[in-house]
Design a protein around this motif. Structure first.
Motif, mmCIF file in Angstrom:
data_model
loop_
_atom_site.group_PDB
_atom_site.id
_atom_site.type_symbol
_atom_site.label_atom_id
_atom_site.label_comp_id
_atom_site.label_asym_id
_atom_site.label_seq_id
_atom_site.Cartn_x
_atom_site.Cartn_y
_atom_site.Cartn_z
ATOM 1 N N THR A 5 19.162 8.145 -18.581
ATOM 2 C CA THR A 5 19.964 7.128 -19.245
ATOM 3 C C THR A 5 20.112 5.936 -18.311
ATOM 4 O O THR A 5 19.914 6.063 -17.088
ATOM 5 N N GLU A 7 22.767 4.650 -17.273
ATOM 6 C CA GLU A 7 23.821 4.963 -16.301
ATOM 7 C C GLU A 7 23.279 5.808 -15.151
ATOM 8 O O GLU A 7 23.607 5.583 -13.989
ATOM 9 N N GLN A 8 22.421 6.768 -15.487
ATOM 10 C CA GLN A 8 21.818 7.598 -14.444
ATOM 11 C C GLN A 8 20.908 6.766 -13.549
ATOM 12 O O GLN A 8 20.899 6.944 -12.328
ATOM 13 N N ALA A 10 21.196 3.559 -12.947
ATOM 14 C CA ALA A 10 22.042 2.702 -12.118
ATOM 15 C C ALA A 10 22.591 3.474 -10.927
ATOM 16 O O ALA A 10 22.580 2.978 -9.798
ATOM 17 N N GLN A 11 23.063 4.707 -11.163
ATOM 18 C CA GLN A 11 23.578 5.525 -10.064
ATOM 19 C C GLN A 11 22.481 5.835 -9.056
ATOM 20 O O GLN A 11 22.698 5.796 -7.846
#
Length: 86
Positions: A5, A7-8, A10-11
């Protein structure tokens, strides 16, 4: 292999930045900044870190996911440079 995703991603890239690694889409960040500078030059606009960040953030959603992560990295590096300069 499952797709990650945003978000993943970005992390993951935040972790890479912290370790000083430039892998995957994060390798695109110099080109992202260079393209933004060229566009601002063509528009005869003032080139400041704030205008670069604004332009990159405005155009990032339209980019391919890998390049978008490079745009995120470019914004992070610009903000880091601003923080170091203060």
């Amino acid at each position: 292999m499952a797709r990650k995703t945003p978000e993943q991603l970005a992390q993951e890239f935040e972790g890479r930045k912290a370790k000083g690694l430039a892998k995957g889409g994060a390798a695109f960040w110099p080109n992202i900044i260079a393209n933004a500078v060229l566009k601002l030059t063509q528009q005869r606009a003032e080139i400041t870190p704030e205008t670069l960040i604004e332009m990159i953030e405005r155009e990032a959603p339209t980019l391919e996911i890998t390049v978008r992560s490079g745009a995120t990295e470019a914004v992070a590096r610009l903000k880091q440079a601003i923080a170091k300069g203060s």
